[in-house]
Write an enzyme that holds these catalytic residues in place. Structure first.
Site, short mmCIF file in Angstrom:
data_model
loop_
_atom_site.label_atom_id
_atom_site.label_comp_id
_atom_site.label_asym_id
_atom_site.label_seq_id
_atom_site.Cartn_x
_atom_site.Cartn_y
_atom_site.Cartn_z
CB CYS A 393 54.25 -29.49 8.31
SG CYS A 393 55.32 -28.47 8.69
CB CYS A 396 52.68 -26.45 9.98
SG CYS A 396 54.01 -26.14 8.52
#
Length: 467
Positions: A393, A396
Site C-alpha cells: 500500500c 502505508c
C-alpha cells in the site's frame, strides 16, 4: 477461516469472563479496563510513568507540535515510493483508492525547499556554491572562519557510520515531494497476508529473536496458549537491555500505527462524501486484553516507551537547532523566523520534562562488546528501513518510511559520537549533521506518536461505558 475462528473463541471467552467476573468477588470489567488496566504506572527500564507522559503530552506539547507540523517546512516530504523491494518479488500492490498517494506538482512546493532540498538554512545555500569551489580546491575566504570550517567538514561528511536507516536518494528522478497534510495516515483497507508478512519478517528476522521462540498472536503461529506467551516473555526479559529495548521500540511503533488506523477509520462512504472517525471495535480487536490474550496492553505500554526514546532525542539535539545559522528555510523569512521560534519553544519545553530516558545505560561496559552490540542494533534497524519498500500500500509505505526514518534519526541523535550537546553555548560539533529529510521525518514521526498518546485518552473515554 482460522483467524475468524480464533476471534470468535476470544469473544466467547470475553463474554464468559464478563459474566463470571473474578470468582464472583468483583463486577465485570469495562472495555476500557480490559485495554488500559496495565497501561499505568512506571514503564520497564525507565524512571518515568504513564500518567506523567499523558499530562505532559496531551495538555502542553500536542497542540503546539501539531501547529508546527502544519507549516510548510514540515508538511513537504520527499520520498521515492518506486524503489523495488530488496527481499522478495511477489508484492501485491494495493489497488484501493485510499492506498494511493498524491504527489505534489512542482509549483506547489515552496521554492526555498526545492532549491535546497538537503540543506537546512539560507547560509547553506551559499555553502552549496562553496562546495563546488571546494571540489576545485578553493573555499571562499570572504566567509567567516566558522562557516569555512563548516564548508570543509560538510563536504567531507560521511554519515554511514551514524545512520540507522537506508534512506532514499532524493536526487533520483523517482523521488517526489508529498504533502503530508493531503495524504494523512489512516485506515486504507490494506490487510491480510501481505500486511502480516511485513510485520512477521520484521519481528521474526530482525528483533534478535531465536526461530524456536514464537511471537504471541501471529497468524503463522496459531493455536498458541498462555504457556507459549509466557515462554516468549521469559525469553524477552532475559535479553540485555539494548536488545529488549529494540523489540519494545518496534512493538511501540506497530502499536502507534494501529492506534492511528483505529482513530481515522472509514466509518461511512457515500458517493458524496467519506466519514472518518474512531472505530472502537477495531481498537478493541487490536488492544483488548482478553481478545489479544494479554498482548494488547503490552503493546500500548511499548508505545509509551517509544515516546520516551524520541522525546529524549529531541531534548538532546536542542543545541543543533539553537545555532544562529539554522533556519527552517522555505524562502518566507517572516514565517521561517516564527516557525523557528515555535520550534525552540517546543524543544525547550521538552528539555524541561522531568523524567527523561537515560540513554547512557545503553552500550556501556566492555568497549569492544558494546561497539559490536551497537553495530548489530544499527544494522538490524537499517534492515527494517529497507523492508518498508516491500509494503504493497503506497500510503502505508509513505508513512512507514517516514516513521522509520524518524525513529532512526532519533537513534542517531542518541548514540552518535559526533554530537556534543552538554552545554547549549558550546553547541554540537560541526561533524554532527542532520539533513532536511532527517529533520522533517524526526518531528513528523514524533508527531505521530504524540497523536497516538492523545488518541489513547479519546479511546479510553469512548470505552468507559462499554462492557
Amino acid at each position: 477461516m482460522g483467524r475468524s475462528w480464533g476471534f470468535l473463541v476470544g469473544l466467547l471467552g470475553a463474554a464468559w469472563l464478563l459474566r463470571s467476573g473474578d470468582g464472583g468477588q468483583q463486577g465485570p470489567e469495562t472495555a476500557a479496563q480490559r485495554c488500559f488496566c496495565q497501561v499505568s504506572g512506571y514503564l520497564d527500564d525507565c524512571t518515568c510513568d504513564v500518567e506523567t507522559i499523558d499530562r505532559f503530552n496531551n495538555y502542553r506539547l500536542f497542540p503546539r507540535l501539531q501547529k508546527l507540523l502544519e507549516s510548510d517546512y514540515f508538511r513537504y516530504y520527499k520520498v521515492n515510493l518506486k524503489r523495488p523491494c530488496p527481499f522478495w518479488n511477489d508484492i501485491n500492490q494495493c489497488g484501493r483508492r485510499d492506498c494511493a498517494v498524491k504527489p505534489c506538482h512542482s509549483d506547489e512546493v515552496p521554492d526555498g525547499i526545492k532549491s535546497a532540498s538537503y540543506k537546512y538554512s539560507e547560509e547553506a545555500n551559499l555553502i552549496e556554491e562553496c562546495e563546488q569551489a571546494e571540489r576545485l580546491g578553493a573555499v571562499d575566504e570572504s566567509l567567516s572562519e566558522e562557516t569555512q570550517k563548516a564548508v570543509l567538514q560538510w563536504t567531507k561528511h560521511d554519515d554511514s557510520s551514524d545512520s540507522f536507516c537506508e534512506v532514499d536518494d532524493i536526487q533520483s528522478p523517482d523521488a517526489e515531494y508529498v504533502d503530508l497534510l493531503l495524504n494523512p495516515e489512516r485506515y486504507t483497507g490494506y490487510k491480510g497476508p501481505d500486511a502480516w508478512k511485513i510485520w512477521n519478517v520484521i519481528y521474526e528476522e530482525n528483533c534478535f529473536k531465536p526461530q524456536t521462540i514464537k511471537r504471541p498472536l501471529t497468524p503463522l503461529a496459531s493455536g498458541q496458549g498462555k504457556s507459549e506467551e509466557n515462554t516468549f516473555y521469559s525469553w524477552l526479559e532475559g535479553l540485555c537491555v539494548e536488545k529488549r529495548a529494540f523489540y519494545r521500540l518496534i512493538s511501540g511503533l506497530h502499536a502507534s500505527i494501529n492506534v492511528h488506523l483505529s482513530a481515522r477509520y472509514l466509518l461511512k462512504e457515500t458517493w458524496l462524501e467519506k466519514k472518518w472517525g474512531h472505530n472502537v471495535t477495531e481498537f478493541q480487536q487490536r488492544f483488548d486484553g482478553i481478545l489479544t490474550e494479554g498482548e494488547g496492553p503490552r503493546r500500548l505500554k511499548n508505545l509509551y516507551f517509544l515516546y520516551l526514546i524520541e522525546l529524549r532525542a529531541l531534548s538532546k539535539v536542542l543545541p543543533f537547532f539553537e545555532r544562529p545559522d539554522f533556519q527552517l528555510f522555505t524562502g518566507n523569512k517572516v514565517q521561517d523566523a516564527e516557525n523557528k521560534m515555535l520550534l525552540l519553544e517546543i524543544l525547550h519545553d521538552i528539555k524541561s520534562f522531568p523524567l527523561h530516558f537515560d540513554e547512557n545505560s545503553f552500550f556501556a561496559g566492555d568497549k569492544k562488546e558494546a561497539h559490536k552490540l551497537k553495530e548489530d542494533f544499527r544494522l538490524h534497524f537499517r534492515n527494517i528501513s529497507r523492508i518498508m519498500d516491500c509494503v504493497g500500500c503506497f500510503k502505508c509505505r509513505l508513512w512507514g518510511k517516514l516513521q522509520t526514518q524518524g525513529l532512526g534519526t532519533a537513534l542517531k541523535i542518541l548514540f552518535s559520537e559526533k554530537l556534543i550537546a552538554n552545554m547549549p553555548e558550546s553547541g554540537p560539533s560541526y561533524e554532527f549533521y542532520l539533513t532536511r529529510q532527517e529533520i522533517v521525518s524526526l518531528f513528523n514521526a514524533f508527531g505521530r506518536i504524540s497523536t497516538s498518546v492523545r488518541e489513547l485518552e479519546n479511546f479510553r473515554n469512548l470505552l468507559q461505558n462499554i462492557h
